[in-house]
Design a protein around this motif. Structure first.
Motif, PDB file in Angstrom:
ATOM      1  N   GLN A  81       0.764  -1.256  -0.010  1.00 30.18           N
ATOM      2  CA  GLN A  81       0.052  -0.073   0.131  1.00 30.18           C
ATOM      3  C   GLN A  81       0.997   1.148   0.025  1.00 30.18           C
ATOM      4  OE1 GLN A  81      -2.432  -1.794   3.397  1.00 30.18           O
ATOM      5  NE2 GLN A  81      -4.064  -0.689   2.572  1.00 30.18           N
ATOM      6  N   ILE A  82       2.184   0.991  -0.069  1.00 30.06           N
ATOM      7  CA  ILE A  82       3.105   2.286  -0.374  1.00 30.06           C
ATOM      8  C   ILE A  82       3.105   2.867  -1.701  1.00 30.06           C
ATOM      9  CG2 ILE A  82       5.343   3.007   0.109  1.00 30.06           C
ATOM     10  CD1 ILE A  82       4.373   1.949   2.967  1.00 30.06           C
ATOM     11  N   ASP A  83       2.958   4.081  -1.616  1.00 27.63           N
ATOM     12  CA  ASP A  83       2.988   4.578  -2.971  1.00 27.63           C
ATOM     13  C   ASP A  83       4.226   5.284  -3.551  1.00 27.63           C
ATOM     14  OD1 ASP A  83      -0.005   4.804  -3.155  1.00 27.63           O
ATOM     15  OD2 ASP A  83       0.260   5.927  -1.493  1.00 27.63           O
ATOM     16  N   LEU A  84       5.108   5.657  -2.559  1.00 33.14           N
ATOM     17  CA  LEU A  84       6.380   6.074  -2.918  1.00 33.14           C
ATOM     18  C   LEU A  84       7.279   6.002  -1.948  1.00 33.14           C
ATOM     19  CD1 LEU A  84       7.773   8.427  -4.658  1.00 33.14           C
ATOM     20  CD2 LEU A  84       6.757  10.050  -3.057  1.00 33.14           C
ATOM     21  N   ILE A  85       8.676   5.850  -2.431  1.00 34.22           N
ATOM     22  CA  ILE A  85       9.927   5.562  -1.380  1.00 34.22           C
ATOM     23  C   ILE A  85      10.789   6.872  -1.389  1.00 34.22           C
ATOM     24  CG2 ILE A  85      11.871   4.275  -0.770  1.00 34.22           C
ATOM     25  CD1 ILE A  85      10.358   1.844  -1.978  1.00 34.22           C
ATOM     26  N   ALA A  86      10.943   7.560  -0.469  1.00 33.59           N
ATOM     27  CA  ALA A  86      11.771   8.641  -0.178  1.00 33.59           C
ATOM     28  C   ALA A  86      13.161   8.337   0.345  1.00 33.59           C
ATOM     29  CB  ALA A  86      11.195   9.795   0.648  1.00 33.59           C
ATOM     30  N   VAL A  87      14.307   8.675  -0.182  1.00 32.60           N
ATOM     31  CA  VAL A  87      15.435   8.070   0.439  1.00 32.60           C
ATOM     32  C   VAL A  87      16.587   9.162   0.255  1.00 32.60           C
ATOM     33  CG1 VAL A  87      16.292   7.057  -1.738  1.00 32.60           C
ATOM     34  CG2 VAL A  87      17.172   6.255   0.403  1.00 32.60           C
ATOM     35  N   THR A  88      17.255   9.238   1.443  1.00 30.13           N
ATOM     36  CA  THR A  88      18.404  10.535   1.274  1.00 30.13           C
ATOM     37  C   THR A  88      19.553   9.993   0.644  1.00 30.13           C
ATOM     38  OG1 THR A  88      18.026  10.370   3.763  1.00 30.13           O
ATOM     39  CG2 THR A  88      20.150  11.410   3.040  1.00 30.13           C
ATOM     40  N   LEU A 107      13.495  -2.476  -2.996  1.00 30.87           N
ATOM     41  CA  LEU A 107      11.962  -2.334  -2.668  1.00 30.87           C
ATOM     42  C   LEU A 107      11.111  -1.901  -3.893  1.00 30.87           C
ATOM     43  CD1 LEU A 107      11.767  -0.980   1.179  1.00 30.87           C
ATOM     44  CD2 LEU A 107      10.992  -3.204   0.100  1.00 30.87           C
ATOM     45  N   ALA A 108      11.709  -0.550  -4.260  1.00 29.49           N
ATOM     46  CA  ALA A 108      10.883  -0.186  -5.605  1.00 29.49           C
ATOM     47  C   ALA A 108      10.527  -1.053  -6.645  1.00 29.49           C
ATOM     48  CB  ALA A 108      11.648   1.157  -6.166  1.00 29.49           C
ATOM     49  N   LEU A 109      11.545  -1.712  -6.838  1.00 26.46           N
ATOM     50  CA  LEU A 109      11.499  -2.821  -8.015  1.00 26.46           C
ATOM     51  C   LEU A 109      10.239  -3.687  -7.544  1.00 26.46           C
ATOM     52  CD1 LEU A 109      13.006  -3.245 -10.650  1.00 26.46           C
ATOM     53  CD2 LEU A 109      14.290  -5.147  -9.518  1.00 26.46           C
ATOM     54  N   LYS A 110      10.710  -4.237  -6.335  1.00 24.25           N
ATOM     55  CA  LYS A 110       9.564  -5.331  -5.704  1.00 24.25           C
ATOM     56  C   LYS A 110       8.222  -4.736  -5.893  1.00 24.25           C
ATOM     57  CE  LYS A 110       9.216  -7.831  -1.357  1.00 24.25           C
ATOM     58  NZ  LYS A 110       9.370  -7.733  -0.105  1.00 24.25           N
ATOM     59  N   TRP A 111       8.018  -3.589  -5.227  1.00 23.11           N
ATOM     60  CA  TRP A 111       6.609  -3.105  -5.139  1.00 23.11           C
ATOM     61  C   TRP A 111       5.913  -2.328  -6.371  1.00 23.11           C
ATOM     62  CZ3 TRP A 111       7.621  -0.816   0.377  1.00 23.11           C
ATOM     63  CH2 TRP A 111       7.467  -1.620   1.359  1.00 23.11           C
ATOM     64  N   ASN A 112       7.083  -2.130  -7.347  1.00 24.03           N
ATOM     65  CA  ASN A 112       6.701  -1.303  -8.548  1.00 24.03           C
ATOM     66  C   ASN A 112       6.118   0.146  -8.153  1.00 24.03           C
ATOM     67  OD1 ASN A 112       6.503  -1.036 -11.220  1.00 24.03           O
ATOM     68  ND2 ASN A 112       4.313  -1.962 -11.370  1.00 24.03           N
ATOM     69  N   ILE A 113       7.092   0.770  -7.423  1.00 23.77           N
ATOM     70  CA  ILE A 113       6.636   2.220  -7.109  1.00 23.77           C
ATOM     71  C   ILE A 113       7.860   3.083  -7.403  1.00 23.77           C
ATOM     72  CG2 ILE A 113       4.795   1.606  -5.402  1.00 23.77           C
ATOM     73  CD1 ILE A 113       6.561   2.014  -3.274  1.00 23.77           C
ATOM     74  N   PRO A 114       7.697   4.357  -7.452  1.00 25.68           N
ATOM     75  CA  PRO A 114       8.703   5.130  -7.712  1.00 25.68           C
ATOM     76  C   PRO A 114       9.469   5.549  -6.509  1.00 25.68           C
ATOM     77  CG  PRO A 114       6.771   6.367  -8.126  1.00 25.68           C
ATOM     78  CD  PRO A 114       6.557   5.017  -7.552  1.00 25.68           C
ATOM     79  N   ILE A 115      10.789   6.123  -6.610  1.00 20.26           N
ATOM     80  CA  ILE A 115      11.546   6.427  -5.676  1.00 20.26           C
ATOM     81  C   ILE A 115      11.801   8.105  -5.748  1.00 20.26           C
ATOM     82  CG2 ILE A 115      13.972   6.598  -4.593  1.00 20.26           C
ATOM     83  CD1 ILE A 115      14.175   3.772  -5.648  1.00 20.26           C
ATOM     84  N   ASN A 377       7.784  18.205  -8.218  1.00 14.83           N
ATOM     85  CA  ASN A 377       8.272  17.454  -9.326  1.00 14.83           C
ATOM     86  C   ASN A 377       6.953  17.164 -10.202  1.00 14.83           C
ATOM     87  OD1 ASN A 377      10.843  17.500  -9.359  1.00 14.83           O
ATOM     88  ND2 ASN A 377      10.978  15.283  -8.749  1.00 14.83           N
ATOM     89  N   LYS A 378       5.752  17.618  -9.498  1.00 22.62           N
ATOM     90  CA  LYS A 378       4.525  17.414 -10.168  1.00 22.62           C
ATOM     91  C   LYS A 378       4.321  15.858 -10.659  1.00 22.62           C
ATOM     92  CE  LYS A 378       3.557  21.950 -11.861  1.00 22.62           C
ATOM     93  NZ  LYS A 378       4.844  22.760 -11.947  1.00 22.62           N
ATOM     94  N   GLY A 379       4.771  15.065  -9.648  1.00 18.02           N
ATOM     95  CA  GLY A 379       4.667  13.538  -9.805  1.00 18.02           C
ATOM     96  C   GLY A 379       5.484  12.962 -10.896  1.00 18.02           C
ATOM     97  N   LYS A 380       6.230  13.756 -11.622  1.00 16.47           N
ATOM     98  CA  LYS A 380       7.082  13.374 -12.605  1.00 16.47           C
ATOM     99  C   LYS A 380       8.025  12.117 -11.908  1.00 16.47           C
ATOM    100  CE  LYS A 380      10.664  14.677 -15.383  1.00 16.47           C
ATOM    101  NZ  LYS A 380      11.692  15.598 -15.131  1.00 16.47           N
ATOM    102  N   ILE A 381       8.220  10.927 -12.588  1.00 17.85           N
ATOM    103  CA  ILE A 381       8.948   9.648 -11.866  1.00 17.85           C
ATOM    104  C   ILE A 381      10.287   9.846 -12.147  1.00 17.85           C
ATOM    105  CG2 ILE A 381       8.998   7.059 -11.738  1.00 17.85           C
ATOM    106  CD1 ILE A 381       6.294   7.768 -11.423  1.00 17.85           C
ATOM    107  N   ILE A 382      11.109   9.745 -11.433  1.00 19.12           N
ATOM    108  CA  ILE A 382      12.858   9.794 -11.497  1.00 19.12           C
ATOM    109  C   ILE A 382      13.341   8.374 -11.761  1.00 19.12           C
ATOM    110  CG2 ILE A 382      14.802  10.251 -10.338  1.00 19.12           C
ATOM    111  CD1 ILE A 382      13.294  12.634  -8.914  1.00 19.12           C
ATOM    112  N   LYS A 383      14.091   8.210 -12.844  1.00 22.28           N
ATOM    113  CA  LYS A 383      14.388   6.977 -13.078  1.00 22.28           C
ATOM    114  C   LYS A 383      15.326   6.413 -12.115  1.00 22.28           C
ATOM    115  CE  LYS A 383      16.560   5.168 -17.067  1.00 22.28           C
ATOM    116  NZ  LYS A 383      17.373   5.406 -18.205  1.00 22.28           N
ATOM    117  N   ALA A 384      15.070   5.115 -11.446  1.00 21.39           N
ATOM    118  CA  ALA A 384      15.756   4.592 -10.369  1.00 21.39           C
ATOM    119  C   ALA A 384      17.306   4.479 -10.476  1.00 21.39           C
ATOM    120  CB  ALA A 384      15.133   3.532  -9.945  1.00 21.39           C
ATOM    121  N   SER A 385      17.539   4.210 -11.823  1.00 25.00           N
ATOM    122  CA  SER A 385      18.915   3.955 -12.086  1.00 25.00           C
ATOM    123  C   SER A 385      19.801   5.209 -11.878  1.00 25.00           C
ATOM    124  CB  SER A 385      19.111   3.312 -13.388  1.00 25.00           C
ATOM    125  OG  SER A 385      18.607   4.041 -14.334  1.00 25.00           O
TER     126      SER A 385
END
Ligand code: KG4
Ligand code: ZN
Length: 395
Positions: A81-88, A107-115, A377-385
């Motif tokens: 139920q997590i929508d987003l991961i914030a990481v330092t 985690l983002a990959l496993k849950w298919n959510i953005p960082i 960022n207006k919800g713009k997804i940042i590429k995890a890589s």
């Protein structure tokens, strides 16, 4: 939306889950879970943070904290139920930062959510609006706002004319304020982290000087010729003197206090303490066994740091007509800093300090900042890589 936030920039591993709502107009938060593991005891024997150990501990603690945090949040375990991961992602110790980033990516990959990557110093700034549990909303902030960010790695005065637009007015040219506290504590043979220890001794010294009613602070400032020789003489007298008399003999510099810019420097102050202790030890190698000597040095050192921080903050507030002052980072837990800053705030200006538990590193501040950055960022997804640790990241 629900944000899971991760902090691993130094010696604290922390994971939280925040329920965020209201958008940039009325950001509101509910803490669903908050867990933190401090490595202080592990690093204490080294007198500072040992990066390889910090990395090892983060790797060990992250899965344990995640499980606990998910359990505490009462979220459905089977369905994410997590929508987003914030990481330092910086600034901080790169090996430590990478552990959080790699963990977030898995985690983002496993849950298919953005960082969303978060700047730790922006986190400290926004920590002043947070709570470590329950609900809170961020009130309307009057700009221009000034932040005095004082931590183990940073000392900076940051101007914001609007949310998330920063200008660094000044910063330390060498050691950070917290770092100076830690190093001086080590010289005084006090445990790591030194800030709270020095502050405790200084507070005791301040109280005893007040009880004796002799205006020690004033006399330090006005002492004719406070000198080490004078001090040594008193010590050699077999310590018949009161702590107050010792205080009067110690005078440390306030580096750059009258410089025209907003920069700081604490390494000269640290060296002055080193020389002071060296000279005192020449006369009496066991001098630090005397708690009054430690208290006297702690008091004068704390006064020197805080006086410098407050003086420059006051100058910046006047120059930029500041409406809101935020003081954050580990050193903002210092009581004397709070008392002195309060004195320079007018009734029209707003002062914010983080609540207890949010001054030092935590993941609540990373969650709050993650929400702000996601909205900006207006919800713009940042590429995890593309997310990489940046030890020297600036605001
Ligand atoms: O923000 P923080 O937890 O970590 C960094 O991002 O660096 O700050 C840690 C620093 C340490 O240097 C510690 O000695 C200092 O904050 N600190 C204090 C106090 N509590 C923590 N410094 C002065 N007085 C305190 N009460
Ligand atoms: Zn920090």
């Amino acid at each position: 939306m629900k944000i899971l936030s991760i902090e691993t920039s130094c010696d604290e591993t922390s994971i939280s889950i925040l329920e965020c709502s209201g958008g940039l107009k009325k950001p509101s938060f509910k803490i669903l879970a908050n867990n933190l593991n401090s490595q202080i005891e592990i690093h204490a024997p080294f007198g500072g943070v040992f990066p390889a150990l910090a990395k090892r501990e983060h790797i060990k603690n992250l899965p344990i904290l995640l499980e606990q945090t998910l359990k505490d949040s009462n979220l459905n375990k089977k369905k994410n139920q997590i929508d987003l991961i914030a990481v330092t992602y910086g600034p901080g110790l790169e090996p430590a930062l990478w552990t959080g980033i790699v963990f977030a990516k898995e985690l983002a990959l496993k849950w298919n959510i953005p960082i969303i990557p978060v700047n730790h110093m922006e986190g400290h700034m926004l920590s002043a609006f947070g709570k470590s549990d329950g609900k809170f909303s961020i009130p309307k902030v009057e700009f221009p706002a000034l932040s005095l960010l004082v931590s183990g790695g940073h000392t900076e005065l940051v101007l914001a004319k609007e949310w998330m637009k920063y200008k660094i007015l000044g910063e330390t040219l060498d050691d950070a304020a917290g770092e100076a506290f830690d190093k001086v504590a080590r010289m005084l043979e006090l445990p790591y982290p030194g800030g709270p220890e020095i502050s405790r001794l200084a507070e005791e010294a301040r109280k005893s000087s007040k009880n004796l009613g002799r205006g020690v602070l004033k006399s330090i400032a006005q002492a004719d010729e406070p000198s080490i020789a004078n001090f040594q003489q008193k010590i050699m007298c077999g310590f018949q003197n009161t702590t107050n008399e010792i205080f009067n003999c110690i005078k440390l510099p306030r580096p750059m206090i009258h410089s025209k810019n907003f920069d700081f420097s604490f390494s000269g102050l640290k060296t002055a303490v080193l020389y002071l202790i060296r000279d005192l030890k020449k006369e009496n190698p066991n001098i630090l066994e005397n708690i009054d000597v430690k208290k006297a040095i702690a008091l004068e050192f704390e006064n020197a740091v805080i006086e410098t921080l407050v003086h420059k903050t006051k100058k910046a507030m006047e120059k930029y007509d500041i409406q809101t002052l935020i003081v954050a980072g580990g050193v903002s837990a210092n009581k004397h800093l709070y008392n002195e800053i309060k004195k320079i705030i007018s009734s029209k200006q707003k002062l914010l300090f983080p609540q207890k538990g949010l001054s030092t590193d935590n993941s609540i501040m990373i969650g709050i900042t993650g929400y702000f950055r996601f909205l900006k960022n207006k919800g713009k997804i940042i590429k995890a890589s593309s997310i990489k640790a940046q030890g020297g990241l600036k605001l």
